[in-house]
Design a protein around this motif. Structure first.
Motif, PDB file in Angstrom:
ATOM      1  N   GLN A 185      11.297  -2.299 -12.045  1.00  0.00           N
ATOM      2  CA  GLN A 185      10.684  -1.754 -13.256  1.00  0.00           C
ATOM      3  C   GLN A 185       9.180  -2.058 -13.292  1.00  0.00           C
ATOM      4  OE1 GLN A 185      12.177   0.280 -15.427  1.00  0.00           O
ATOM      5  NE2 GLN A 185      14.147   0.059 -14.432  1.00  0.00           N
ATOM      6  N   VAL A 186       8.826  -3.282 -12.931  1.00  0.00           N
ATOM      7  CA  VAL A 186       7.412  -3.684 -12.913  1.00  0.00           C
ATOM      8  C   VAL A 186       6.646  -2.847 -11.888  1.00  0.00           C
ATOM      9  CG1 VAL A 186       5.825  -5.581 -12.353  1.00  0.00           C
ATOM     10  CG2 VAL A 186       7.841  -6.014 -13.775  1.00  0.00           C
ATOM     11  N   ILE A 187       7.238  -2.668 -10.719  1.00  0.00           N
ATOM     12  CA  ILE A 187       6.596  -1.863  -9.671  1.00  0.00           C
ATOM     13  C   ILE A 187       6.447  -0.418 -10.130  1.00  0.00           C
ATOM     14  CG2 ILE A 187       6.830  -0.935  -7.338  1.00  0.00           C
ATOM     15  CD1 ILE A 187       8.368  -3.554  -6.648  1.00  0.00           C
ATOM     16  N   ALA A 188       7.495   0.138 -10.715  1.00  0.00           N
ATOM     17  CA  ALA A 188       7.450   1.526 -11.191  1.00  0.00           C
ATOM     18  C   ALA A 188       6.350   1.717 -12.223  1.00  0.00           C
ATOM     19  CB  ALA A 188       8.807   1.935 -11.763  1.00  0.00           C
ATOM     20  N   MET A 202       2.313  -7.543  -7.986  1.00  0.00           N
ATOM     21  CA  MET A 202       3.254  -8.508  -7.437  1.00  0.00           C
ATOM     22  C   MET A 202       2.617  -9.884  -7.297  1.00  0.00           C
ATOM     23  SD  MET A 202       6.224  -7.123  -7.145  1.00  0.00           S
ATOM     24  CE  MET A 202       5.763  -6.604  -8.786  1.00  0.00           C
ATOM     25  N   GLU A 203       1.354  -9.925  -6.884  1.00  0.00           N
ATOM     26  CA  GLU A 203       0.652 -11.209  -6.775  1.00  0.00           C
ATOM     27  C   GLU A 203       0.518 -11.882  -8.134  1.00  0.00           C
ATOM     28  OE1 GLU A 203      -2.919 -10.182  -4.680  1.00  0.00           O
ATOM     29  OE2 GLU A 203      -1.919 -10.233  -2.728  1.00  0.00           O
ATOM     30  N   GLU A 204       0.325 -11.085  -9.192  1.00  0.00           N
ATOM     31  CA  GLU A 204       0.231 -11.627 -10.549  1.00  0.00           C
ATOM     32  C   GLU A 204       1.553 -12.252 -10.998  1.00  0.00           C
ATOM     33  OE1 GLU A 204      -1.069  -8.366 -12.970  1.00  0.00           O
ATOM     34  OE2 GLU A 204      -3.120  -8.440 -12.176  1.00  0.00           O
ATOM     35  N   THR A 205       2.660 -11.786 -10.446  1.00  0.00           N
ATOM     36  CA  THR A 205       3.978 -12.326 -10.808  1.00  0.00           C
ATOM     37  C   THR A 205       4.498 -13.299  -9.743  1.00  0.00           C
ATOM     38  OG1 THR A 205       5.093 -10.405  -9.834  1.00  0.00           O
ATOM     39  CG2 THR A 205       4.611 -10.305 -12.184  1.00  0.00           C
ATOM     40  N   VAL A 260       3.778 -10.178  -1.040  1.00  0.00           N
ATOM     41  CA  VAL A 260       3.917  -8.961  -0.238  1.00  0.00           C
ATOM     42  C   VAL A 260       3.995  -9.394   1.216  1.00  0.00           C
ATOM     43  CG1 VAL A 260       2.801  -6.815   0.488  1.00  0.00           C
ATOM     44  CG2 VAL A 260       2.699  -7.530  -1.914  1.00  0.00           C
ATOM     45  N   LYS A 261       5.150  -9.155   1.845  1.00  0.00           N
ATOM     46  CA  LYS A 261       5.337  -9.558   3.241  1.00  0.00           C
ATOM     47  C   LYS A 261       4.429  -8.789   4.185  1.00  0.00           C
ATOM     48  CE  LYS A 261       9.297 -10.318   5.494  1.00  0.00           C
ATOM     49  NZ  LYS A 261      10.705 -10.127   5.856  1.00  0.00           N
ATOM     50  N   ARG A 262       4.349  -7.490   3.955  1.00  0.00           N
ATOM     51  CA  ARG A 262       3.575  -6.641   4.864  1.00  0.00           C
ATOM     52  C   ARG A 262       3.235  -5.329   4.148  1.00  0.00           C
ATOM     53  NH1 ARG A 262       6.091  -6.433  10.277  1.00  0.00           N
ATOM     54  NH2 ARG A 262       4.433  -7.882  10.750  1.00  0.00           N
ATOM     55  N   MET A 263       2.058  -4.802   4.511  1.00  0.00           N
ATOM     56  CA  MET A 263       1.674  -3.476   4.044  1.00  0.00           C
ATOM     57  C   MET A 263       1.219  -2.687   5.268  1.00  0.00           C
ATOM     58  SD  MET A 263      -1.127  -2.239   1.184  1.00  0.00           S
ATOM     59  CE  MET A 263      -0.461  -3.253  -0.109  1.00  0.00           C
ATOM     60  N   GLU A 264       1.834  -1.557   5.498  1.00  0.00           N
ATOM     61  CA  GLU A 264       1.530  -0.719   6.662  1.00  0.00           C
ATOM     62  C   GLU A 264       1.048   0.656   6.219  1.00  0.00           C
ATOM     63  OE1 GLU A 264       1.726  -1.638   9.853  1.00  0.00           O
ATOM     64  OE2 GLU A 264       2.614  -3.595   9.443  1.00  0.00           O
ATOM     65  N   GLY A 265       0.102   1.221   6.960  1.00  0.00           N
ATOM     66  CA  GLY A 265      -0.356   2.587   6.740  1.00  0.00           C
ATOM     67  C   GLY A 265      -1.455   2.745   5.712  1.00  0.00           C
TER      68      GLY A 265
END
Length: 118
Positions: A8-11, A59-62, A66-71
């Motif tokens: 929900q937070v991500i959305a 996500m960092e605020e909570t 984040v394991k990885r971000m690609e692209g």
């Protein structure tokens, strides 16, 4: 915070950056990759990057790493790996080409309650 609350937070973070067609899929019974997928798209590369950046920042605020971000550089399909949840942020053209919702058609959709929904 459980995974449904995180979704929900991500959305909402995606919606804040005007992401389109935000969909959450329950992958627990259909894939070993992740428990949940969140899929959305933006209309241009800059917007796609802004959506991914908003997910990372939120996500960092909570205190969720984040394991990885690609692209991110190409911004045509950005994958944000949060371990149990994987976010797929597409450029509109790629979203319809890859059509993950159809590919993972056996996954049930999770109802999202987006705060600022247009």
């Amino acid at each position: 915070m459980d995974n449904n609350e995180i979704l929900q937070v991500i959305a909402n973070a995606c919606d804040d950056k005007r992401a389109e067609d935000i969909v959450a899929l329950d992958m627990q019974d259909v894939s070993l990759m992740a428990d949940y997928f969140l899929v959305c798209h933006g209309s241009n590369e800059r917007q796609v990057q802004a959506i991914a950046g908003a997910i990372k920042e939120t996500m960092e605020e909570t205190d969720i790493h984040v394991k990885r971000m690609e692209g991110f550089e190409q911004a045509r399909w950005i994958l944000v790996d949060l371990d149990d949840i994987v976010c797929h942020i597409f450029h509109e053209d790629e979203r319809y080409y890859y059509n993950l919702e159809r590919l993972w058609g056996d996954a049930s959709r999770i109802e999202l309650h987006i705060a600022g929904s247009r």
